[in-house]
Structure formats: C-alpha cells, structure tokens
Enzyme design. Structure first.
Site, PDB file in Angstrom:
ATOM      1  N   SER A 135      27.153  38.146  38.190  1.00  0.00           N
ATOM      2  CA  SER A 135      27.821  37.993  36.896  1.00  0.00           C
ATOM      3  C   SER A 135      29.120  37.204  37.025  1.00  0.00           C
ATOM      4  O   SER A 135      29.388  36.293  36.236  1.00  0.00           O
ATOM      5  CB  SER A 135      28.093  39.362  36.268  1.00  0.00           C
ATOM      6  OG  SER A 135      28.894  40.169  37.108  1.00  0.00           O
ATOM      7  N   ASP A 179      36.004  40.809  41.284  1.00  0.00           N
ATOM      8  CA  ASP A 179      34.874  39.901  41.444  1.00  0.00           C
ATOM      9  C   ASP A 179      35.237  38.474  41.062  1.00  0.00           C
ATOM     10  O   ASP A 179      34.926  37.517  41.781  1.00  0.00           O
ATOM     11  CB  ASP A 179      33.696  40.377  40.600  1.00  0.00           C
ATOM     12  CG  ASP A 179      33.164  41.724  41.054  1.00  0.00           C
ATOM     13  OD1 ASP A 179      33.557  42.177  42.143  1.00  0.00           O
ATOM     14  OD2 ASP A 179      32.370  42.318  40.316  1.00  0.00           O
TER      15      ASP A 179
END
Length: 389
Positions: A135, A179
C-alpha cells in the site's frame, strides 16, 4: 503482482493500451521491511525499516478536464473520479490508495485550481498481504509523481504525511507513518531510523553486504488486513494504557515505568504497553549495536522482538512462529515476524551461504505441519521513491 523484470514495461505498455496515449513518465516506490520496531510508530516511538528491491511503478500523464482515471495490472476495471469530487466517503477499493493520496495532497495545501486530473496505470512486484507495505508503495509512487506533475515541491516528510493521511482517512487503516517514510527515504544497504514523534529520519548503514548477510522473507500466505479489528484493538489498548499512565503517548514511558504500569493496568493492557516500551528500546539498541559491533550482533534483538510480539502484543500466528523458530534453528542470525501481524511475513537475517538451507528447512517444516507452502525470497535494502525517467 507482476514479475520484477516486467514492471516498468508493464506500466508503460498498460498505460498506452488503457488510455491510447503516451505517459508523461514513470515514477516508482518500493515496499519495505521493518527490521525492528513494530507498532511503535503510532505510539510516537522509534522504528527502523528499510526500502526493498520490490517496487510499484506508476505511468502517469496529466489531463485537462479535471478527471482522474486509475488502472493497474492487478485490477481489470478503470476507476474514475473528478478531482473536485475527491472525498474519503466516496472512495473505495484499491483505488482508495491513489485517489486518497491526491485528496491528501490537496489537504496539505496543494492548489485545487492547478491540481490537474491525470491518467495513471500501475504495475508492481511487491507482494500483497505479506506485511511488506504494498500500500505504501502505491501511495509513495503517486506522491512523488504528483509532487512533480502538480509542481508542489513538497519535501519527503510532507509526502509521507500525505500518504499516512490517505491510509488513515480514506483507506481506513489506523497506521502510523513508518511505511511511507521507509518507501520515500530508503537508501541502498541502509535502513531509516525514524523518530515518529519529531519525524526526524536518519539513514543508518546496515552493512549486510559486507558482512555476507541477506534478509530472507518468509511469506506465510496467511492474509491480514490493517483495516480489521485486531490492529484497531491494539492501537486502542495503547491509547488506553497511555491515558491510565498519565502520558501523551507510550513513547513517554521507559523500562523504569513498567512496575507502576503493572500495578495500574489490567494484565492485557499492561502486556500491550510492555511490548511498546521494550520494542522502542530494542530499536535504539539495534541502531547502537550496528554502529558499535556490526550487523551480526543484532540477532538477539530480532529474536526478542518476535517473542514480545507473540506473547505480549499477541499479533503472531502459528505459521509465523514456525517460520521464525525454524529459521533460528537452521542458522539464521536472528528472525522475527514483520509488519502489522495476524499473518503476513517473517524475516530472517541469514548468512548468504545458509539461505538455501534455511529456506529448505522452512518449507519442510510447513509441509510437516500441514500448512500451505510459504513464498520465500531474499530482499536487499534499496533506494526509495523516485522518478524513473
């Protein structure tokens, strides 16, 4: 997921076929492995991820009619929405990632009058559902592309914030900023030491290549989703623990606070808190150990991190535990599950000459246990998001 040798041509060719014109260019961003520091990011703590040599590529070109169209090798349909219609409550499915970043950049001050529509087409070789942040790879690729196409001149920190906002508000996953930071700041044979409170990011050499070490990914194929209840429950426990301890976040506690925490909190909340407090310290110890002793000395910290996630945070699953234990018994320097938990992948730091042996042992152990065969492959710490032309 597309074969790694084909992602650039797949993105460009897919764009031409889908939209009948040439893309302005290609941009890419990597997935990430978190070496250590799990669930500490949304607690204002420390994390230590690195970008990997698996990437998502987006071919993109602006449009003049204010419409955004997104397509990919991993979805048959083309999703379409006007820039002026972007809203978290109107976006769903995989397109929430690219649409969400466009929306988030507008929330960060991008001028709506100059934010053009665009066509985008994605190809990727980042495994989905393995805890390698496919993602964030999509989000960061879109962020660097629009940063250029929209003339925003935002720094990487702002782009990371936009990616996190998209993940939280549009996708609906209550993740921290790790992330996106790893995907944007990554460097070859290095990891990103990130302070999630200040967002200060320091690139720390890992020295894996010189030490003859490799990171083996063991993807259990057990699916997980950050938007499900388990992740949200852990975050809620952390927030409750911080409130009961009278601090802004668990970042403000250290090991000396644990006896009081044990007396104040119920058992489950205490164990959640203990994981975060000890995991923050393990990140700091890992960075220090790399600097002072080198990468072969960090194995015990990786092992201890897994025990903490298994027993205190309770986010492991039997397949992950088996992968870690088998890797450790077969010659890995250290091993742990990585990512949000409840499935996904384990990582093992393995001497290069033992990678094949460890992989075979894990495959045999999974077969003996009656588990589906895991996907196993090595990754290298690599460069972050970038323009490809």
């Amino acid at each position: 997921m597309t074969d790694s040798t084909d992602i650039y041509s797949a993105a460009r060719d897919g764009f031409r076929e889908r939209y009948g014109r040439e893309p302005l260019g290609l941009w890419s961003a990597p997935g990430r492995v978190n070496l250590i520091g799990e669930h500490t990011d949304y607690n204002d703590g420390f994390v230590f991820p690195f970008a990997i040599d698996r990437r998502t590529v987006v071919a993109l070109a602006p449009r003049e009619d204010g419409v955004i169209r997104v397509g990919s090798t991993f979805a048959a349909d083309t999703e379409e929405m006007a820039v002026e219609s972007l809203s978290p409550d109107r976006i769903a499915g995989w397109s929430a990632y690219p649409f969400g970043v466009a929306w988030a950049l507008l929330q960060h001050g991008a001028d709506a009058s100059t934010a053009t529509g665009f066509d985008a087409y994605f190809a990727s070789d980042v495994p989905v559902g393995a805890g390698l942040s496919s993602s964030a790879a999509i989000e960061s690729a879109v962020a660097v592309a629009l940063n250029e196409v929209w003339g925003l001149e935002y720094n990487k920190r702002t782009l990371a914030r936009a990616g996190q906002l998209a993940e939280n508000q549009v996708v609906g996953a209550p993740t921290g900023i790790m992330d996106q930071s790893a995907s944007l700041f990554g460097k070859q044979d290095a990891a990103v030491f990130l302070d999630c409170r200040s967002l200060d990011a320091e690139v720390i050499p890992l020295g894996f290549e010189g030490a003859g070490l490799e990171i083996l990914i063991i993807d259990t194929k057990v699916s997980h989703s950050h938007a499900d209840g388990g992740y949200k429950d852990r975050r809620a426990s952390c927030e409750a623990g911080a409130a009961a301890m009278g601090v802004e976040s668990l970042r403000d506690l250290d090991a000396d606070d644990l006896p009081r925490a044990e007396s104040v909190l119920d058992d489950v909340t205490f164990r959640r808190v203990r994981h975060i407090v000890t995991e923050n310290q393990r990140v700091l110890d890992t960075v220090r150990t790399l600097r002072e002793e080198g990468p072969r000395a960090i194995g015990g910290l990786l092992d201890a991190s897994h025990v903490s996630m298994r027993d205190d945070f309770e986010i492991s699953v039997p397949e992950l535990d088996l992968a870690v234990a088998t890797a450790q018994a077969s010659g890995a320097v250290g091993a742990r599950m990585t990512g949000g938990g409840f499935g996904g992948a384990a990582i093992a730091l393995v001497p290069s000459e033992l990678v094949a042996d460890v992989s075979r042992a894990v495959s045999a152990a999974f077969a003996d246990a009656g588990y589906a065969a895991p996907d196993q492959f090595t990754v290298r710490p690599s460069e972050g998001a970038r323009a490809e032309r």
